[in-house]
Each structure stands twice: as C-alpha cells, then as structure tokens.
Design a protein around this motif. Structure first.
Motif, PDB file in Angstrom:
ATOM      1  N   PRO A  39       0.792  -1.229   0.000  1.00  0.00           N
ATOM      2  CA  PRO A  39       0.000   0.000   0.000  1.00  0.00           C
ATOM      3  C   PRO A  39       0.826   1.283   0.000  1.00  0.00           C
ATOM      4  O   PRO A  39       1.952   1.326   0.503  1.00  0.00           O
ATOM      5  N   ARG A  40       0.211   2.306  -0.536  1.00  0.00           N
ATOM      6  CA  ARG A  40       0.763   3.654  -0.405  1.00  0.00           C
ATOM      7  C   ARG A  40       0.384   4.264   0.938  1.00  0.00           C
ATOM      8  O   ARG A  40       1.049   5.166   1.422  1.00  0.00           O
ATOM      9  N   ARG A  41      -0.711   3.799   1.505  1.00  0.00           N
ATOM     10  CA  ARG A  41      -1.109   4.164   2.859  1.00  0.00           C
ATOM     11  C   ARG A  41      -1.938   3.017   3.409  1.00  0.00           C
ATOM     12  O   ARG A  41      -2.557   2.268   2.651  1.00  0.00           O
ATOM     13  N   GLN A  42      -1.943   2.874   4.752  1.00  0.00           N
ATOM     14  CA  GLN A  42      -2.572   1.709   5.375  1.00  0.00           C
ATOM     15  C   GLN A  42      -3.954   1.993   5.944  1.00  0.00           C
ATOM     16  O   GLN A  42      -4.899   1.272   5.679  1.00  0.00           O
ATOM     17  N   TYR A  43      -4.032   3.023   6.792  1.00  0.00           N
ATOM     18  CA  TYR A  43      -5.249   3.244   7.571  1.00  0.00           C
ATOM     19  C   TYR A  43      -5.617   4.724   7.571  1.00  0.00           C
ATOM     20  O   TYR A  43      -4.732   5.582   7.498  1.00  0.00           O
ATOM     21  N   PRO A  44      -6.891   5.029   7.729  1.00  0.00           N
ATOM     22  CA  PRO A  44      -7.259   6.415   8.054  1.00  0.00           C
ATOM     23  C   PRO A  44      -6.795   6.748   9.464  1.00  0.00           C
ATOM     24  O   PRO A  44      -6.683   5.863  10.321  1.00  0.00           O
ATOM     25  N   ALA A  45      -6.504   8.020   9.708  1.00  0.00           N
ATOM     26  CA  ALA A  45      -5.951   8.418  11.006  1.00  0.00           C
ATOM     27  C   ALA A  45      -6.868   8.058  12.156  1.00  0.00           C
ATOM     28  O   ALA A  45      -6.408   7.664  13.235  1.00  0.00           O
ATOM     29  N   TRP A  46      -8.175   8.130  11.950  1.00  0.00           N
ATOM     30  CA  TRP A  46      -9.103   7.851  13.044  1.00  0.00           C
ATOM     31  C   TRP A  46      -9.129   6.377  13.412  1.00  0.00           C
ATOM     32  O   TRP A  46      -9.499   6.015  14.526  1.00  0.00           O
ATOM     33  N   LEU A  47      -8.692   5.499  12.479  1.00  0.00           N
ATOM     34  CA  LEU A  47      -8.692   4.073  12.776  1.00  0.00           C
ATOM     35  C   LEU A  47      -7.396   3.643  13.449  1.00  0.00           C
ATOM     36  O   LEU A  47      -7.368   2.668  14.193  1.00  0.00           O
ATOM     37  N   PHE A  48      -6.336   4.380  13.197  1.00  0.00           N
ATOM     38  CA  PHE A  48      -5.041   4.042  13.807  1.00  0.00           C
ATOM     39  C   PHE A  48      -4.687   5.151  14.789  1.00  0.00           C
ATOM     40  O   PHE A  48      -4.116   6.170  14.412  1.00  0.00           O
ATOM     41  N   PRO A  49      -5.037   4.991  16.066  1.00  0.00           N
ATOM     42  CA  PRO A  49      -4.846   6.062  17.026  1.00  0.00           C
ATOM     43  C   PRO A  49      -3.439   6.153  17.588  1.00  0.00           C
ATOM     44  O   PRO A  49      -3.219   6.780  18.611  1.00  0.00           O
ATOM     45  N   GLY A  50      -2.485   5.530  16.933  1.00  0.00           N
ATOM     46  CA  GLY A  50      -1.099   5.699  17.326  1.00  0.00           C
ATOM     47  C   GLY A  50      -0.498   6.923  16.668  1.00  0.00           C
ATOM     48  O   GLY A  50      -1.163   7.670  15.954  1.00  0.00           O
ATOM     49  N   ARG A  51       0.785   7.140  16.898  1.00  0.00           N
ATOM     50  CA  ARG A  51       1.431   8.341  16.383  1.00  0.00           C
ATOM     51  C   ARG A  51       1.689   8.253  14.878  1.00  0.00           C
ATOM     52  O   ARG A  51       1.443   9.198  14.138  1.00  0.00           O
ATOM     53  N   ASP A  52       2.203   7.111  14.416  1.00  0.00           N
ATOM     54  CA  ASP A  52       2.559   6.958  13.010  1.00  0.00           C
ATOM     55  C   ASP A  52       2.633   5.469  12.714  1.00  0.00           C
ATOM     56  O   ASP A  52       3.106   4.689  13.540  1.00  0.00           O
ATOM     57  N   ASP A  53       2.132   5.062  11.536  1.00  0.00           N
ATOM     58  CA  ASP A  53       2.162   3.634  11.205  1.00  0.00           C
ATOM     59  C   ASP A  53       3.333   3.276  10.301  1.00  0.00           C
ATOM     60  O   ASP A  53       3.366   2.198   9.720  1.00  0.00           O
ATOM     61  N   ARG A  54       4.315   4.159  10.191  1.00  0.00           N
ATOM     62  CA  ARG A  54       5.490   3.887   9.371  1.00  0.00           C
ATOM     63  C   ARG A  54       6.736   3.719  10.233  1.00  0.00           C
ATOM     64  O   ARG A  54       6.932   4.418  11.223  1.00  0.00           O
ATOM     65  N   ASP A  55       7.565   2.788   9.827  1.00  0.00           N
ATOM     66  CA  ASP A  55       8.878   2.585  10.431  1.00  0.00           C
ATOM     67  C   ASP A  55       9.726   1.869   9.378  1.00  0.00           C
ATOM     68  O   ASP A  55       9.601   0.650   9.183  1.00  0.00           O
ATOM     69  N   PRO A  56      10.581   2.596   8.666  1.00  0.00           N
ATOM     70  CA  PRO A  56      11.350   1.985   7.570  1.00  0.00           C
ATOM     71  C   PRO A  56      12.236   0.827   8.013  1.00  0.00           C
ATOM     72  O   PRO A  56      12.640   0.012   7.176  1.00  0.00           O
ATOM     73  N   ARG A  61      12.838  -3.987   2.522  1.00  0.00           N
ATOM     74  CA  ARG A  61      12.217  -3.677   1.231  1.00  0.00           C
ATOM     75  C   ARG A  61      12.544  -4.814   0.250  1.00  0.00           C
ATOM     76  O   ARG A  61      13.711  -5.075  -0.034  1.00  0.00           O
ATOM     77  N   LEU A  62      11.536  -5.494  -0.243  1.00  0.00           N
ATOM     78  CA  LEU A  62      11.742  -6.613  -1.159  1.00  0.00           C
ATOM     79  C   LEU A  62      11.729  -6.121  -2.610  1.00  0.00           C
ATOM     80  O   LEU A  62      10.954  -5.228  -2.966  1.00  0.00           O
ATOM     81  N   GLU A  63      12.565  -6.726  -3.425  1.00  0.00           N
ATOM     82  CA  GLU A  63      12.652  -6.311  -4.826  1.00  0.00           C
ATOM     83  C   GLU A  63      11.358  -6.557  -5.583  1.00  0.00           C
ATOM     84  O   GLU A  63      11.033  -5.844  -6.538  1.00  0.00           O
ATOM     85  N   CYS A  64      10.582  -7.553  -5.156  1.00  0.00           N
ATOM     86  CA  CYS A  64       9.344  -7.885  -5.863  1.00  0.00           C
ATOM     87  C   CYS A  64       8.175  -6.995  -5.458  1.00  0.00           C
ATOM     88  O   CYS A  64       7.069  -7.141  -5.984  1.00  0.00           O
ATOM     89  N   ALA A  65       8.416  -6.061  -4.511  1.00  0.00           N
ATOM     90  CA  ALA A  65       7.323  -5.238  -3.979  1.00  0.00           C
ATOM     91  C   ALA A  65       7.063  -4.037  -4.879  1.00  0.00           C
ATOM     92  O   ALA A  65       7.987  -3.404  -5.392  1.00  0.00           O
ATOM     93  N   GLN A  66       5.774  -3.748  -5.066  1.00  0.00           N
ATOM     94  CA  GLN A  66       5.337  -2.570  -5.810  1.00  0.00           C
ATOM     95  C   GLN A  66       4.271  -1.858  -4.979  1.00  0.00           C
ATOM     96  O   GLN A  66       3.243  -2.451  -4.661  1.00  0.00           O
ATOM     97  N   ARG A  67       4.503  -0.594  -4.656  1.00  0.00           N
ATOM     98  CA  ARG A  67       3.561   0.166  -3.822  1.00  0.00           C
ATOM     99  C   ARG A  67       2.471   0.762  -4.713  1.00  0.00           C
ATOM    100  O   ARG A  67       2.602   1.865  -5.237  1.00  0.00           O
ATOM    101  N   ILE A  68       1.378   0.032  -4.871  1.00  0.00           N
ATOM    102  CA  ILE A  68       0.313   0.483  -5.765  1.00  0.00           C
ATOM    103  C   ILE A  68      -1.069   0.495  -5.109  1.00  0.00           C
ATOM    104  O   ILE A  68      -2.007   1.064  -5.667  1.00  0.00           O
ATOM    105  N   LEU A  69      -1.216  -0.130  -3.943  1.00  0.00           N
ATOM    106  CA  LEU A  69      -2.540  -0.247  -3.335  1.00  0.00           C
ATOM    107  C   LEU A  69      -2.897   1.004  -2.529  1.00  0.00           C
ATOM    108  O   LEU A  69      -2.032   1.623  -1.911  1.00  0.00           O
TER     109      LEU A  69
END
Length: 374
Positions: A39-56, A61-69
């Motif tokens: 995904p390009r993004r996972q959740y709406p902010a109201w559904l994920f009440p944490g600070r941030d849903d990203r952590d690189p 990062r897999l070579e076969c991955a494509q961020r399109i959802l």
C-alpha cells in the motif's frame, strides 16, 4: 507457481506488515515467482490512534514489492486490479485482519480472476461489532481457500465457510537482531540484576489485558522482586488509563512504563533484560510476540486464547493460565521462581526452529495448489 501477494510491507510497521513480508520472502526462496503489491497508505488516522504507522526499519524492502494499493481510495482500485490481472498469476494471496481493507478486497475479488487464498490473521477485527464481522464475511466468502495460524481458528473457519478449503500453521518468529547479554541489557536499561523481570511488549489495546497484569502485580507479596515492563504504543486512551492505574495501585516501584512505539532495534534489548514475556490477553487469535520471544530464548506466560496454546508449551518453554483471571496471573508469577524460569528458558532455547518460515510457506503453497488444480 506465479503468485500475486497483496498486503502491507515496507515502510509500514506492525505484525501484518512484518509477517506478510516474511511470507513473501519464504515463498520466493521456495522457487515461486511472486509479485508483492503493497500500500501507499494503510489506515485512516481515526482508525489508527497511534502516532505513526510507518517505520522503515520494521520490514526489509523486497525487490518484488510494488507500492500500488490504496485501500482508502476507491478510484484507485480498478488500476490495482488491472495490474494484478496483467501478471497472469496462478493464484492470489491476501491477508485479512481488518475491515478497513474490506472494500478493496471485495473489489479485487469480484469478477473473473485467479483463485484467491486469504491468510486470516483475525477472522474479524479485535473488539469487532456486527458491521465489522459482516465486512469480514463479505471478503472471506469470496475466496477459494482460507489459511490461518492455529488449528482452533481453522476449525472455526471451516465451520463458518464450509465450502472452502482450509489449512493452518503456527506463526513462525519474525527475525530480530541478536540479543545482548542480560547484564549488558539490564545495565543499559537501568534494571537491577537481582530483579525478576516480566515484559509485555506490543500495542497496548484493551483485549490484551495489561490492566489485569497490573492488578496482579499489585497483589504480589510486599517482598516480591518482580519488575514488570510495559513497552508499547497505547491504543486510543489506553496510555492515560494505564498511567492512572499504576498511580492508584501505588506500584510505581514494580512497574516501568515505556508507552511509545518500540522500534524493532530496541526489542532485542528488552527481551534480553527479561526473564519472561507475559501475554495476559482477555481474547485474541494469535500473537507474533510469543514465537519471537521463544526463538530468542525467553519463556512466555500466556493466557489460553486462540492459537497461543499451540505455540507455548506449559512447563517446557512457558506457562498457561486462564484468561481474565487476576488470581491466575498472581499464582503464576509467585510460582515462577528463579530456578523454574531458568528451566523454561532452556526449554525455549531447545525448541528453537520448531516453527519455520519454510514450513509455513510449504503449508500455504500446498493449500494454494489445491485451488489452482480445482
């Protein structure tokens, strides 16, 4: 087989992102040609009440991955489906864990397409309501097979969806960095070497029963040497509730709170400093924390919920108690003295590699193959 796997991965964090990434990597190592749509993004902010849903750093990062959802933008779904269909795959694999993605899944699974297998992390959202359970059913009934992480969950799915093929395999441990020595970890964290340390790590949500664990700590004898570390990001107002409870119970000397997201790089230090990991869940389907802890040589005290009894071996590498019982948690903590904890730690070390990602991928590919043959 040529496979399309949809689901979360780098740069997002969380159990589903990590385990889906491990699954894709294991399928590739077994010789499958995998396209991984993330995904390009996972959740709406109201559904994920944490600070941030990203952590690189949480997932490679897999070579076969494509961020399109984009599960939140229906206008993007047709393009995602065209990209998936263009792969000309033998089968599709989707994870199911939350109703927030159900609209995207229903769209992808409509019309003519390859057979789909759902990896069911949760048959419905934790603390789900009727609408959320309907959303889960609307996705899962469109699949040709259902794969999950415990026999008890597979049995429930087979009963609910009698026409679908099912299989299960316990969740293997996700990879973490090597653990430092316990003295080194405790020195860094400022934990005395003569304390017994119990660790809860992960998102702090109501169903996980952290409040029950705190009540149990308050009931321990005055001379108890237990120190409980609660390390994880609070869900909603759970942080305030937990802090208030610690103050009201006057157990500040027995509890250390780290109510924040715990980066993957910090987890080995917390595990190394601990004598046991505690999962005081009221309910749940499974936990990625249990196999991770056991693989690190740290025993697990868990309640008997979902698939956890299939992972934790009582008296061998952990301890099982009934869910929702403060008395049961108190009894377990009192019984788990130094020699017994050492014995359980040896059992955890000896049981490493009981569940592997290669075995997981083999079980999954066997189920997927039945849908292709059909």
């Amino acid at each position: 087989m040529r496979l399309v796997v949809f689901g979360s991965g780098h740069p997002y964090r969380g159990g589903v992102a990590r385990t889906t990434t491990e699954m894709v990597r294991a399928l590739e190592l077994r010789g499958h040609d995998v396209s991984f749509f993330t995904p390009r993004r996972q959740y709406p902010a109201w559904l994920f009440p944490g600070r941030d849903d990203r952590d690189p750093d949480a997932c490679p990062r897999l070579e076969c991955a494509q961020r399109i959802l984009d599960p939140l933008n229906p206008l993007s779904w047709a393009r995602s489906r065209r990209r998936a269909m263009a792969v000309d795959a033998d089968a599709w694999i989707i994870p199911y864990w939350t109703w927030a993605w159900s609209g995207l899944w229903r769209y992808l699974l409509s019309g003519e397409r390859p057979p789909a297998t759902a990896v069911v992390h949760n048959p419905a959202d934790h603390d789900s309501r009727h609408v959320q359970r309907l959303a889960a059913a609307s996705v899962l009934k469109r699949c040709q097979a259902l794969f999950t992480h415990a026999r008890v969950l597979e049995s429930g799915l087979a009963e609910t969806y009698p026409g679908l093929a099912t299989a299960s395999h316990p969740m293997p441990p996700t990879s973490i960095d090597p653990l430092p020595s316990q003295p080194e970890a405790r020195a860094t964290l400022g934990v005395a070497e003569d304390r017994r340390v119990a660790l809860f790590v992960g998102l702090v949500r109501p169903y996980k029963g952290v409040d029950l664990l705190l009540d149990a700590v308050a009931r321990l004898p005055a001379e108890s040497d237990w120190l409980v570390i609660i390390a994880g990001e609070p869900w909603g107002d759970q942080g305030r509730r937990i802090e208030d409870q610690v103050r009201q119970l006057a157990i500040e000397d027995r509890v250390r709170l780290q109510l924040q997201w715990i980066p993957e790089t910090e987890v080995p230090r917390l595990l190394a400093a601990s004598d046991i990991v505690v999962l005081p869940y009221r309910s749940g389907s499974q936990s990625a924390v249990a196999p991770m802890a056991l693989d690190a040589g740290v025993p697990v005290l868990s309640t008997v919920v979902g698939g956890l009894p299939e992972v934790v071996q009582p008296g061998v590498d952990g301890w099982l108690v009934e869910p929702g019982s403060i008395d049961a948690l108190v009894g377990a903590l009192e019984e788990l003295d130094g020699p017994r904890l050492s014995e359980l730690a040896r059992g955890a070390v000896q049981g490493r590699n009981r569940f592997t990602w290669d075995g997981y991928a083999e079980a999954l590919e066997s189920l997927v193959a039945t849908t292709v043959l059909d």
